[in-house]
Design a protein around this motif. Structure first.
Motif, PDB file in Angstrom:
ATOM      1  N   LYS A   7       0.832  -1.193   0.000  1.00  0.00           N
ATOM      2  CA  LYS A   7       0.000   0.000   0.000  1.00  0.00           C
ATOM      3  C   LYS A   7       0.869   1.247   0.000  1.00  0.00           C
ATOM      4  CE  LYS A   7      -4.118  -1.976   1.977  1.00  0.00           C
ATOM      5  NZ  LYS A   7      -5.400  -1.538   2.461  1.00  0.00           N
ATOM      6  N   LYS A   8       0.361   2.278  -0.644  1.00  0.00           N
ATOM      7  CA  LYS A   8       1.033   3.565  -0.692  1.00  0.00           C
ATOM      8  C   LYS A   8       0.073   4.630  -0.188  1.00  0.00           C
ATOM      9  CE  LYS A   8       3.283   2.014  -4.899  1.00  0.00           C
ATOM     10  NZ  LYS A   8       3.117   2.047  -6.343  1.00  0.00           N
ATOM     11  N   ILE A   9       0.618   5.760   0.181  1.00  0.00           N
ATOM     12  CA  ILE A   9      -0.212   6.860   0.652  1.00  0.00           C
ATOM     13  C   ILE A   9      -0.643   7.692  -0.549  1.00  0.00           C
ATOM     14  CG2 ILE A   9      -0.259   8.971   2.027  1.00  0.00           C
ATOM     15  CD1 ILE A   9       1.655   7.555   3.982  1.00  0.00           C
ATOM     16  N   TYR A  10      -1.950   8.001  -0.585  1.00  0.00           N
ATOM     17  CA  TYR A  10      -2.521   8.836  -1.633  1.00  0.00           C
ATOM     18  C   TYR A  10      -3.370   9.930  -0.990  1.00  0.00           C
ATOM     19  CZ  TYR A  10      -1.303   5.093  -4.894  1.00  0.00           C
ATOM     20  OH  TYR A  10      -0.628   4.160  -5.636  1.00  0.00           O
ATOM     21  N   ALA A  34      -3.535   2.776   0.021  1.00  0.00           N
ATOM     22  CA  ALA A  34      -4.167   1.866  -0.920  1.00  0.00           C
ATOM     23  C   ALA A  34      -3.147   1.152  -1.791  1.00  0.00           C
ATOM     24  CB  ALA A  34      -5.138   2.654  -1.807  1.00  0.00           C
ATOM     25  N   THR A  35      -3.547  -0.020  -2.268  1.00  0.00           N
ATOM     26  CA  THR A  35      -2.747  -0.751  -3.255  1.00  0.00           C
ATOM     27  C   THR A  35      -3.016  -0.134  -4.628  1.00  0.00           C
ATOM     28  OG1 THR A  35      -4.511  -2.336  -3.736  1.00  0.00           O
ATOM     29  CG2 THR A  35      -2.975  -2.906  -1.943  1.00  0.00           C
ATOM     30  N   ASP A  36      -2.212  -0.527  -5.606  1.00  0.00           N
ATOM     31  CA  ASP A  36      -2.433  -0.057  -6.974  1.00  0.00           C
ATOM     32  C   ASP A  36      -3.829  -0.455  -7.463  1.00  0.00           C
ATOM     33  OD1 ASP A  36       0.131   0.997  -6.998  1.00  0.00           O
ATOM     34  OD2 ASP A  36       0.998  -0.688  -8.105  1.00  0.00           O
ATOM     35  N   GLU A  37      -4.255  -1.664  -7.132  1.00  0.00           N
ATOM     36  CA  GLU A  37      -5.563  -2.146  -7.561  1.00  0.00           C
ATOM     37  C   GLU A  37      -6.683  -1.322  -6.930  1.00  0.00           C
ATOM     38  OE1 GLU A  37      -3.202  -4.256  -6.194  1.00  0.00           O
ATOM     39  OE2 GLU A  37      -2.522  -5.093  -8.093  1.00  0.00           O
ATOM     40  N   GLU A  38      -6.546  -0.981  -5.653  1.00  0.00           N
ATOM     41  CA  GLU A  38      -7.570  -0.180  -4.981  1.00  0.00           C
ATOM     42  C   GLU A  38      -7.651   1.222  -5.580  1.00  0.00           C
ATOM     43  OE1 GLU A  38      -7.455  -2.314  -0.591  1.00  0.00           O
ATOM     44  OE2 GLU A  38      -5.921  -0.826  -1.098  1.00  0.00           O
ATOM     45  N   VAL A  39      -6.511   1.803  -5.903  1.00  0.00           N
ATOM     46  CA  VAL A  39      -6.497   3.129  -6.520  1.00  0.00           C
ATOM     47  C   VAL A  39      -7.129   3.066  -7.909  1.00  0.00           C
ATOM     48  CG1 VAL A  39      -4.997   4.939  -7.472  1.00  0.00           C
ATOM     49  CG2 VAL A  39      -4.611   4.066  -5.177  1.00  0.00           C
ATOM     50  N   THR A  40      -6.852   1.999  -8.644  1.00  0.00           N
ATOM     51  CA  THR A  40      -7.459   1.824  -9.957  1.00  0.00           C
ATOM     52  C   THR A  40      -8.981   1.758  -9.836  1.00  0.00           C
ATOM     53  OG1 THR A  40      -5.513   0.696 -10.830  1.00  0.00           O
ATOM     54  CG2 THR A  40      -7.600   0.310 -11.977  1.00  0.00           C
ATOM     55  N   LYS A  41      -9.490   1.033  -8.856  1.00  0.00           N
ATOM     56  CA  LYS A  41     -10.933   0.922  -8.636  1.00  0.00           C
ATOM     57  C   LYS A  41     -11.526   2.283  -8.272  1.00  0.00           C
ATOM     58  CE  LYS A  41     -14.741  -1.356  -8.347  1.00  0.00           C
ATOM     59  NZ  LYS A  41     -15.376  -1.817  -9.590  1.00  0.00           N
ATOM     60  N   LEU A  42     -10.845   3.035  -7.417  1.00  0.00           N
ATOM     61  CA  LEU A  42     -11.324   4.360  -7.037  1.00  0.00           C
ATOM     62  C   LEU A  42     -11.361   5.288  -8.257  1.00  0.00           C
ATOM     63  CD1 LEU A  42     -12.315   6.096  -4.694  1.00  0.00           C
ATOM     64  CD2 LEU A  42      -9.920   6.624  -4.167  1.00  0.00           C
ATOM     65  N   ARG A  43     -10.333   5.217  -9.096  1.00  0.00           N
ATOM     66  CA  ARG A  43     -10.317   6.011 -10.338  1.00  0.00           C
ATOM     67  C   ARG A  43     -11.487   5.618 -11.249  1.00  0.00           C
ATOM     68  NH1 ARG A  43      -5.524   8.907 -10.584  1.00  0.00           N
ATOM     69  NH2 ARG A  43      -3.743   7.906  -9.599  1.00  0.00           N
ATOM     70  N   GLU A  44     -11.799   4.332 -11.314  1.00  0.00           N
ATOM     71  CA  GLU A  44     -12.934   3.875 -12.123  1.00  0.00           C
ATOM     72  C   GLU A  44     -14.238   4.470 -11.607  1.00  0.00           C
ATOM     73  OE1 GLU A  44     -12.739  -0.403 -12.056  1.00  0.00           O
ATOM     74  OE2 GLU A  44     -11.003  -0.445 -13.395  1.00  0.00           O
ATOM     75  N   TYR A  45     -14.395   4.537 -10.286  1.00  0.00           N
ATOM     76  CA  TYR A  45     -15.591   5.168  -9.712  1.00  0.00           C
ATOM     77  C   TYR A  45     -15.670   6.641 -10.122  1.00  0.00           C
ATOM     78  CZ  TYR A  45     -16.613   1.159  -6.651  1.00  0.00           C
ATOM     79  OH  TYR A  45     -16.932  -0.081  -6.152  1.00  0.00           O
ATOM     80  N   PHE A  46     -14.551   7.348 -10.029  1.00  0.00           N
ATOM     81  CA  PHE A  46     -14.538   8.759 -10.423  1.00  0.00           C
ATOM     82  C   PHE A  46     -14.879   8.907 -11.907  1.00  0.00           C
ATOM     83  CE2 PHE A  46     -11.625   9.772  -6.673  1.00  0.00           C
ATOM     84  CZ  PHE A  46     -12.639  10.375  -5.945  1.00  0.00           C
ATOM     85  N   ASP A  47     -14.365   7.999 -12.742  1.00  0.00           N
ATOM     86  CA  ASP A  47     -14.693   8.027 -14.170  1.00  0.00           C
ATOM     87  C   ASP A  47     -16.184   7.810 -14.401  1.00  0.00           C
ATOM     88  OD1 ASP A  47     -12.039   8.477 -14.803  1.00  0.00           O
ATOM     89  OD2 ASP A  47     -11.642   6.406 -15.423  1.00  0.00           O
ATOM     90  N   GLN A  48     -16.787   6.902 -13.634  1.00  0.00           N
ATOM     91  CA  GLN A  48     -18.224   6.641 -13.748  1.00  0.00           C
ATOM     92  C   GLN A  48     -19.032   7.883 -13.375  1.00  0.00           C
ATOM     93  OE1 GLN A  48     -19.309   3.173 -11.437  1.00  0.00           O
ATOM     94  NE2 GLN A  48     -17.763   1.920 -12.447  1.00  0.00           N
ATOM     95  N   ILE A  49     -18.613   8.566 -12.319  1.00  0.00           N
ATOM     96  CA  ILE A  49     -19.304   9.786 -11.892  1.00  0.00           C
ATOM     97  C   ILE A  49     -19.210  10.834 -12.986  1.00  0.00           C
ATOM     98  CG2 ILE A  49     -19.254  11.721 -10.269  1.00  0.00           C
ATOM     99  CD1 ILE A  49     -18.345   9.631  -8.130  1.00  0.00           C
ATOM    100  N   TYR A  50     -18.012  11.006 -13.547  1.00  0.00           N
ATOM    101  CA  TYR A  50     -17.801  11.991 -14.599  1.00  0.00           C
ATOM    102  C   TYR A  50     -18.682  11.673 -15.806  1.00  0.00           C
ATOM    103  CZ  TYR A  50     -15.421  14.781 -18.142  1.00  0.00           C
ATOM    104  OH  TYR A  50     -15.147  15.664 -19.152  1.00  0.00           O
ATOM    105  N   SER A  51     -18.721  10.414 -16.207  1.00  0.00           N
ATOM    106  CA  SER A  51     -19.519   9.988 -17.354  1.00  0.00           C
ATOM    107  C   SER A  51     -21.009  10.215 -17.092  1.00  0.00           C
ATOM    108  CB  SER A  51     -19.251   8.517 -17.652  1.00  0.00           C
ATOM    109  OG  SER A  51     -20.090   8.057 -18.666  1.00  0.00           O
ATOM    110  N   SER A  52     -21.501   9.814 -15.929  1.00  0.00           N
ATOM    111  CA  SER A  52     -22.908   9.992 -15.585  1.00  0.00           C
ATOM    112  C   SER A  52     -23.265  11.463 -15.463  1.00  0.00           C
ATOM    113  CB  SER A  52     -23.234   9.274 -14.268  1.00  0.00           C
ATOM    114  OG  SER A  52     -23.080   7.890 -14.420  1.00  0.00           O
ATOM    115  N   ASP A  53     -22.322  12.256 -14.968  1.00  0.00           N
ATOM    116  CA  ASP A  53     -22.552  13.685 -14.815  1.00  0.00           C
ATOM    117  C   ASP A  53     -22.771  14.340 -16.175  1.00  0.00           C
ATOM    118  OD1 ASP A  53     -22.925  15.777 -13.044  1.00  0.00           O
ATOM    119  OD2 ASP A  53     -20.837  16.432 -13.173  1.00  0.00           O
ATOM    120  N   TRP A  54     -21.988  13.947 -17.172  1.00  0.00           N
ATOM    121  CA  TRP A  54     -22.162  14.498 -18.522  1.00  0.00           C
ATOM    122  C   TRP A  54     -23.489  14.082 -19.117  1.00  0.00           C
ATOM    123  CZ3 TRP A  54     -20.426  18.489 -20.904  1.00  0.00           C
ATOM    124  CH2 TRP A  54     -19.185  19.012 -20.550  1.00  0.00           C
TER     125      TRP A  54
END
Length: 112
Positions: A7-10, A34-54
């Motif tokens: 895990k790394k600090i973000y 978080a691990t790299d995988e956890e950060v990737t999942k969090l980024r995917e959530y942010f991408d989903q929010i951005y897409s739904s927002d548009w």
């Protein structure tokens, strides 16, 4: 700066969906480990929010559709809950306390 178990600090800024390892590069809301995988999942959530927002932005010209019947808003709401759930699980004590104080945690506990 490594942390145990890979895990790394973000530093996370929820409003703009930013995740950084540098605490001084921009303002941030929560510190997580978080691990790299956890950060990737969090980024995917942010991408989903951005897409739904548009989608919601374009749909906004349909004034007769109320908020609570709007699938894009429902998607954003559900994804926001997932974002805060992840931040709560990965966050430091300050992050956990802030999420509890904001009343977000009751939504997270309802979703668990």
């Amino acid at each position: 700066m490594g942390v145990e178990n890979g895990k790394k600090i973000y530093y996370v800024a929820v409003a703009n969906g930013e995740i950084s390892q540098n605490s001084t590069s921009s303002s941030w809301d929560y510190k997580i480990e978080a691990t790299d995988e956890e950060v990737t999942k969090l980024r995917e959530y942010f991408d989903q929010i951005y897409s739904s927002d548009w989608k919601g932005f374009y749909r906004a010209h349909t004034p007769y559709l109320e908020y609570h019947y709007d699938r894009e808003n429902d998607a954003i709401d559900q994804t926001n809950i997932q974002v805060y759930k992840m931040i709560y699980e990965l966050g430091d004590e300050e992050a956990k306390a802030h999420i509890k104080e904001q009343g977000i945690i009751s939504n997270i506990e309802d979703q668990a």
